[in-house]
Enzyme design. Structure first.
Site, PDB file in Angstrom:
ATOM      1  N   ARG A 250       9.304  -4.368   0.967  1.00 49.96           N
ATOM      2  CA  ARG A 250       9.010  -4.640   2.296  1.00 49.96           C
ATOM      3  C   ARG A 250       9.718  -3.976   3.307  1.00 49.96           C
ATOM      4  O   ARG A 250      10.900  -4.248   3.313  1.00 49.96           O
ATOM      5  CB  ARG A 250       8.739  -5.987   2.475  1.00 49.96           C
TER       6      ARG A 250
ATOM      7  N   CYS B 158      -3.471 -14.318   7.444  1.00 50.83           N
ATOM      8  CA  CYS B 158      -2.634 -13.829   6.357  1.00 50.83           C
ATOM      9  C   CYS B 158      -1.370 -14.897   6.195  1.00 50.83           C
ATOM     10  O   CYS B 158      -0.786 -15.015   5.481  1.00 50.83           O
ATOM     11  CB  CYS B 158      -2.097 -12.384   6.411  1.00 50.83           C
TER      12      CYS B 158
ATOM     13  N   GLN C  13      -1.891  -8.516   0.298  1.00 55.48           N
ATOM     14  CA  GLN C  13      -2.715  -9.600   1.214  1.00 55.48           C
ATOM     15  C   GLN C  13      -4.012  -9.471   1.183  1.00 55.48           C
ATOM     16  O   GLN C  13      -4.694 -10.403   0.750  1.00 55.48           O
ATOM     17  CB  GLN C  13      -2.295  -9.577   2.629  1.00 55.48           C
TER      18      GLN C  13
ATOM     19  N   ASP D 190      -4.570 -11.893  13.104  1.00 53.60           N
ATOM     20  CA  ASP D 190      -3.125 -11.872  12.674  1.00 53.60           C
ATOM     21  C   ASP D 190      -2.337 -11.934  13.923  1.00 53.60           C
ATOM     22  O   ASP D 190      -2.812 -12.039  14.904  1.00 53.60           O
ATOM     23  CB  ASP D 190      -2.884 -10.465  11.971  1.00 53.60           C
TER      24      ASP D 190
ATOM     25  N   HIS E 275      -0.800  -3.624   4.183  1.00 46.94           N
ATOM     26  CA  HIS E 275      -0.451  -4.911   3.682  1.00 46.94           C
ATOM     27  C   HIS E 275      -1.569  -5.017   2.414  1.00 46.94           C
ATOM     28  O   HIS E 275      -2.023  -6.097   2.475  1.00 46.94           O
ATOM     29  CB  HIS E 275      -0.150  -6.007   4.625  1.00 46.94           C
TER      30      HIS E 275
ATOM     31  N   ARG F 157      -2.203 -15.470  -3.294  1.00 48.36           N
ATOM     32  CA  ARG F 157      -1.226 -14.301  -3.257  1.00 48.36           C
ATOM     33  C   ARG F 157      -0.378 -14.315  -4.810  1.00 48.36           C
ATOM     34  O   ARG F 157      -0.175 -13.391  -5.331  1.00 48.36           O
ATOM     35  CB  ARG F 157      -0.119 -14.356  -2.223  1.00 48.36           C
TER      36      ARG F 157
HETATM   37  N1  NVA Z   1       1.125  -8.060  11.068  1.00 53.59           N
HETATM   38  C1  NVA Z   1       2.290  -8.979  10.642  1.00 53.59           C
HETATM   39  C2  NVA Z   1       1.877  -9.654   9.250  1.00 53.59           C
HETATM   40  C3  NVA Z   1       2.966 -10.419   8.457  1.00 53.59           C
HETATM   41  C4  NVA Z   1       2.381 -10.978   7.089  1.00 53.59           C
HETATM   42  C5  NVA Z   1       3.675  -8.247  10.385  1.00 53.59           C
HETATM   43  O1  NVA Z   1       3.659  -7.104  10.104  1.00 53.59           O
HETATM   44  O2  NVA Z   1       4.456  -8.821  11.009  1.00 53.59           O
HETATM   45  N1   CP Z   2       1.216 -13.256   4.716  1.00 49.46           N
HETATM   46  C1   CP Z   2       2.562 -12.773   4.217  1.00 49.46           C
HETATM   47  O1   CP Z   2       2.698 -11.613   3.853  1.00 49.46           O
HETATM   48  O2   CP Z   2       3.526 -13.689   4.529  1.00 49.46           O
HETATM   49  P1   CP Z   2       5.102 -13.556   4.501  1.00 49.46           P
HETATM   50  O3   CP Z   2       5.448 -12.641   5.689  1.00 49.46           O
HETATM   51  O4   CP Z   2       5.745 -14.828   4.589  1.00 49.46           O
HETATM   52  O5   CP Z   2       5.582 -12.702   3.153  1.00 49.46           O
END
Ligand code: NVA
Ligand code: CP
Length: 306
Positions: free
Chosen positions: A104, A259, A134, A219, A131, A287
Site C-alpha cells: 500500500r 469501500c 477493493q 468514497d 485500488h 475483501r
Molecule cells: N480513496 C481512499 C480509499 C481508502 C480505502 C484513499 O485513498 O484514502
Molecule cells: N477499503 C479499504 O481499503 O480499507 P482500509 O483503508 O481500512 O484498508
C-alpha cells in the site's frame, strides 16, 4: 521477472476476474461451513504499508493465516525503506525470502518498480492511482446480491480518485456502463478515461448520474495524503453527498457500496450505511474471501516433503 502480479484489474483477463469472484464465493462458503482449507501452508506474505489501513491489513493477514500461511506487516518507519533503501534493492531481497508481497503506497511507480525487481507476485493494496483489490470485493458483492454486472449501469459519485480509476478499469473488464459525477477539476486521470472510451461518461449532476443506476458507489472526499485539501474539498463536494433521496432516483433494486472507511455526514448521509440498499458490510467482509481467492491464484502452493 516471470512472476504474475496484480497491480491493476488489467493484469487479469475478464475471464480470470470472473473466476476469482466465483472462487471468492466458494471460499466464503467453505469458511462458513467450517471447512479447513490450507493450500498455502508455510507460505509467507510480506505486507508493506506506507499508509494506514484496517480492512486491507486484516483481510490479507487473516486470509493468509486461514490458507495455512503467515503474513508479516512491514512499515517504512521500522524498515530500511524509510531510510532510503532503493525500492528495487528492497524488492530483490524481500522477494528472495517471501512468497508474495502486498504493497500500500503513494506513488503507483513504487509498485511497478518493486514488481520489476521481484521474483514473487506483487499485489496492489492501494496506490494513489488504483485500488484493484477493493474492486474484486465490490464485484463479488454485486454478483452475490444482484447477479452479473455485465450491461448494467453504475454511478460513481464524488472524487475522481484511486477508487474511481479502478471503477473505470472494472467497467472495461466486467463490461458495464459507468457514469461519474464529480466537480470540475476532480475528474479521474485522462489515461484511464481514454482507455475506457464510450463505456464511461463524466457528468456534473449526481441525480443525472444515478438515474436508473443499478449500483451507486462513492468514497471519501479527501483521500489519504490529501488531508491539507480537506476543507476546500468539503465545500466543493457538498452537492455530491449520497443520501436516501439520491438513491431513490436510481433503479428500484439499486445496490449501494462504499469501500470504507466512511465519513458519515460528508460523502454519505449519517443513515446511509443502515439503509437496506447498502451492502457495505458484506462488501468489507468480501475483501477477505476474494483476496484469499487472489492469493490462491497467485501464490505457488505448498512445498513437497523432502
Ligand atoms: N480513496 C481512499 C480509499 C481508502 C480505502 C484513499 O485513498 O484514502
Ligand atoms: N477499503 C479499504 O481499503 O480499507 P482500509 O483503508 O481500512 O484498508
Amino acid at each position: 521477472m516471470s512472476a504474475r502480479h496484480f497491480l491493476s484489474l488489467k493484469d487479469c483477463t475478464p475471464q480470470e476476474l470472473v473466476s476469482l469472484i466465483r472462487r471468492g464465493i466458494e471460499l466464503k462458503d467453505l469458511r462458513n461451513r467450517g471447512v479447513l482449507f490450507e493450500p498455502l501452508k508455510n507460505r509467507v506474505l510480506g505486507m508493506i504499508f506506507e499508509k494506514a489501513s484496517t480492512r486491507t491489513r486484516l483481510s490479507f493477514e487473516a486470509g493468509m493465516i486461514q490458507l495455512g500461511g503467515q503474513a508479516i506487516f512491514l512499515s517504512p518507519r521500522d524498515t530500511q525503506l524509510g531510510r532510503g533503501e532503493p525500492i528495487g534493492d528492497a524488492a530483490i531481497v524481500m522477494s528472495r525470502m517471501l512468497d508474495a508481497v502486498m504493497i500500500r503506497t503513494f506513488a503507483h511507480s513504487t509498485l511497478t518498480d518493486f514488481a520489476a525487481n521481484s521474483r514473487v507476485p506483487v499485489i496492489n493494496g492501494l496506490s494513489d492511482d488504483l485500488h484493484p483489490c477493493q474492486l474484486l470485493a465490490d464485484m463479488q458483492t454485486f454478483h452475490e446480491q444482484r447477479g452479473s454486472i455485465k450491461g448494467k449501469t453504475v454511478a460513481w459519485i464524488g472524487d475522481g480518485n484511486n477508487m474511481c480509476n479502478s471503477y473505470i478499469e472494472a467497467a472495461e473488464q466486467f463490461d458495464f456502463q459507468l457514469r461519474i459525477a464529480c466537480p470540475e477539476g476532480y475528474e479521474p486521470h485522462a489515461e484511464f478515461l481514454a482507455s475506457a472510451g464510450e463505456r464511461v461518461q463524466i457528468l456534473r449532476d449526481p441525480r443525472e448520474a444515478v438515474a436508473g443506476a443499478h449500483l451507486v458507489s462513492t468514497d471519501v472526499w479527501a483521500s489519504m495524503g490529501q488531508e491539507e485539501e480537506a476543507a476546500e474539498r468539503h465545500k466543493l463536494f457538498a452537492p455530491y453527498q449520497v443520501n436516501r433521496a439520491l438513491l431513490d432516483a436510481a433503479a428500484v433494486d439499486v445496490l449501494f457500496l462504499h469501500c470504507l472507511p466512511a465519513h458519515r455526514g460528508e460523502e454519505i448521509s449519517e443513515d446511509l450505511l443502515d439503509d437496506p440498499r447498502s451492502a457495505a458490510w458484506d462488501q468489507a467482509e468480501n475483501r477477505l474471501h476474494v483476496q484469499k481467492a487472489l492469493l490462491e491464484f497467485l501464490v505457488e502452493p505448498a512445498y513437497h516433503h523432502a
